[in-house]
Design an enzyme around this catalytic site. Structure first.
Site, PDB file in Angstrom:
ATOM      1  N   THR A  80      -3.217   5.823  -3.787  1.00 20.18           N
ATOM      2  CA  THR A  80      -1.919   6.258  -2.986  1.00 20.18           C
ATOM      3  C   THR A  80      -0.857   6.301  -4.107  1.00 20.18           C
ATOM      4  OG1 THR A  80      -2.119   4.361  -1.697  1.00 20.18           O
ATOM      5  CG2 THR A  80      -2.877   6.268  -0.606  1.00 20.18           C
ATOM      6  N   THR A  81      -0.944   4.878  -4.577  1.00 24.31           N
ATOM      7  CA  THR A  81       0.481   4.802  -5.285  1.00 24.31           C
ATOM      8  C   THR A  81       0.440   5.501  -6.690  1.00 24.31           C
ATOM      9  OG1 THR A  81       0.172   2.372  -4.479  1.00 24.31           O
ATOM     10  CG2 THR A  81       1.869   2.827  -6.243  1.00 24.31           C
ATOM     11  N   ASP A 114       0.804  -1.096   0.056  1.00 31.64           N
ATOM     12  CA  ASP A 114      -0.098  -0.071   0.108  1.00 31.64           C
ATOM     13  C   ASP A 114       0.898   1.203  -0.060  1.00 31.64           C
ATOM     14  OD1 ASP A 114      -2.049   1.711   0.272  1.00 31.64           O
ATOM     15  OD2 ASP A 114      -2.126   1.478   2.526  1.00 31.64           O
ATOM     16  N   ASP A 154      -9.057   0.116   2.731  1.00 30.57           N
ATOM     17  CA  ASP A 154      -8.983   0.756   1.189  1.00 30.57           C
ATOM     18  C   ASP A 154     -10.195   0.371   0.522  1.00 30.57           C
ATOM     19  OD1 ASP A 154      -6.508   1.796   1.382  1.00 30.57           O
ATOM     20  OD2 ASP A 154      -5.349   0.765  -0.004  1.00 30.57           O
TER      21      ASP A 154
END
Length: 556
Positions: free
Chosen positions: A93-94, A60, A393
């Site tokens: 987020t990535t 994550d 998530d």
């Protein structure tokens, strides 16, 4: 020549001009490269040793960056990005970091050609507006109540995570939990409060398949007197209290002087009567279960167990609120204010079970619970932590969809469509901003490209084929299947992303890139200023026993 003028102190380092831009861009690219391999279903995991010596194994983006300790200021602000993304929408987020890194990377060429950073920023902002317009165009609305669609959606979001190998498991959990606690706000809006009303309990042991969403609440407590009190109650009447069921002691030391010996007995009797009184007030309502956030004395416990009431004490406030939401009770602050309407009757079963070597109280089978507990089981702590992160998530994505039921294609298809449309538009842009605008269009391709890289397919061929498909901004739904690297239609594959996750990703990435480009001076080595007139801090004075009682200890 004139003597050089020293403006800054010697201890300060100052870098300015293009040197800073290059340093910032390098730093941001370094951060993006750390995370690049964790994008997509075929992603690698990162293992981090934290300060306490514990390990974190995750892919994550946010969890990784949270653990890193960076020196470079630009890199630190990149980390803030993924944090905001995580708090805002919970997913992507990535991608946000990869995209921002790429935006800065393409800007480097322009900085070398002495473009002014504000020109690049202007072009980027224009590109952002157009990108959001494209998103609006290709987004499709879905029906929130259609379970299969929602499942596909949540699955595609956590398909990139570690738990994807367990099939629908986590997606199911997330959907159940979020639909349970969804509240209608009127005007067709729904609010879902994940933080307050969904509790994730991790219990090591068992298998992941045993994880489930309870229609109610589970707490890590046992009843006070296990032998005497019932541990299983069907359709319990629940009373929730926020006050201690014991004799109120004075706040600080209280001295009572007794003249006669009988007075001592009187004092004790008063205490007993006080407690008995409280218990009788509670028992009037014939509860089966009394839960208090504070203490509960032995005597009160005796009265309650004699009446066949189970009691649980010292519960967390948050847990108490959850129970109230689940069974429809009201948390009461004083026993004498109890009303019939405060008693919770919505629960179907109260039960204490032993899991592993701890006792857990379950309040389940609620009629219309507005709070729930997700029970996660798994082999090890590390595994459970990762599953919990993925679940967070997934729940965020489910919440996003419930709030704003619009979808865009996943698998890099959205980014490619945006890129193609921007490329077309760039020909109509006049002046010097055209080139950075076009570069921003190319930068959007970083996402599908990284996906292709992580699948291990021939990147150049795949990318050219995709660009060909997307050339005029049509076939918006063609992208990369992250597992095989094949070029497929995302609609058939059910690979979707939530609209607001994508929009947020684009906005955050481009705004951050603009911010970092605008920095042209870094001054480091600034010391904390002392209050004027303080000079050196005085040495602490050591007190002798003799003057310990002096007035100067407490400065007024």
């Amino acid at each position: 020549m004139h003597a050089p003028v020293l403006v800054l102190k010697d201890s300060l380092k100052r870098e300015s001009g293009s040197k800073v831009h290059h340093a910032n861009i390098q730093a941001s690219k370094a951060v993006a490269d750390i995370i690049r391999t964790t994008l997509g279903p075929r992603s690698m995991l990162k293992m981090l040793l934290d300060a306490g010596g514990g390990i974190v194994v995750t892919n994550d983006g946010n969890a990784i960056l949270r653990e890193l300790d960076l020196a470079h200021p630009a890199a630190k602000s990149m980390i803030e990005l993924s944090r905001t993304q995580d708090e805002e929408v919970g997913d992507g987020t990535t991608s946000v970091i990869v995209l921002a890194g790429e935006m800065l990377h393409v800007a480097e060429a322009f900085i070398d050609k002495n473009y002014h950073p504000t020109v690049i920023c202007r072009a980027y902002n224009k590109a952002l507006e157009d990108a959001i317009a494209v998103l609006d165009r290709i987004a499709i609305s879905i029906d929130v109540n259609d379970r299969a669609t929602m499942l596909g959606l949540v699955k595609s979001c956590i398909g990139t995570k570690f738990t994807s190998q367990f099939g629908d498991l986590i997606a199911d959990l997330a959907l159940d939990a979020t639909t349970t606690v969804g509240v209608d706000l009127g005007q067709g809006l729904r609010g879902v409060d994940i933080k307050k009303y969904i509790k994730v309990e991790k219990v090591p042991g068992g298998q992941l398949e045993d994880s489930k969403v309870l229609k109610g609440v589970m707490i890590n407590k046992d009843v006070i007197a296990p032998g005497k009190m019932r541990r299983r109650i069907v359709n319990p009447r629940i009373i929730l209290l926020d006050c201690p069921l014991e004799y109120k002691k004075g706040e600080n030391q209280t001295n009572a002087e007794l003249a006669k010996e009988e007075d001592w007995g009187l004092l004790l009797k008063m205490e007993e009567e006080y407690i008995e009184n409280i218990c009788m007030q509670i028992l009037k309502f014939k509860p089966d279960l009394v839960i208090t956030e504070k203490g509960l004395s032995d005597l009160a416990c005796h009265y309650l167990s004699k009446a066949g009431v189970s009691a649980i004490r010292r519960l967390r406030k948050t847990d108490n609120n959850r129970i109230a939401k689940a069974c429809g009770a009201v948390v009461v602050n004083r026993p004498d204010e109890l009303q019939e309407s405060d008693v919770g009757t919505g629960a179907g079963l109260f039960e204490v079970k032993k899991i592993g070597d701890e006792f857990f109280a379950f309040i389940v089978d609620c009629k219309d619970p507005k709070a729930c507990t997700v029970l996660l089981r798994g082999a090890s702590k590390d595994l459970l932590n990762e599953v919990e992160r993925n679940l967070q998530d997934a729940m965020s994505v489910a919440r996003n969809i419930i709030k704003n039921p619009k979808l865009v294609p996943g698998g890099g298809a959205t980014e490619l469509t945006v890129s193609a449309t921007l490329k077309q538009k760039s020909s109509s842009i006049e002046g010097i901003e055209k080139w950075p605008y076009e570069a921003a269009a190319v930068a959007f391709e970083a996402i599908p490209r990284t996906l292709a890289q992580n699948c291990g397919v021939n990147v150049i061929r795949t990318m050219t084929a995709l660009q060909g498909k997307h050339a005029n901004g049509e076939n918006a739904w063609v992208g990369i299947d992250g597992n095989t690297g094949a070029i497929t239609d995302m609609k058939e594959r059910k690979i979707w992303d939530a609209y607001n996750v994508k929009a947020q990703t684009f906005k955050t990435a481009i705004e951050a890139a603009c911010m970092l480009l605008r920095i042209d001076d870094i001054v480091s080595g600034i010391k904390k200023k002392q209050a004027p007139g303080a000079g050196q801090a005085p040495k602490p004075k050591i007190e002798e026993e003799g003057d310990a009682d002096n007035e100067q200890i407490l400065p007024e």
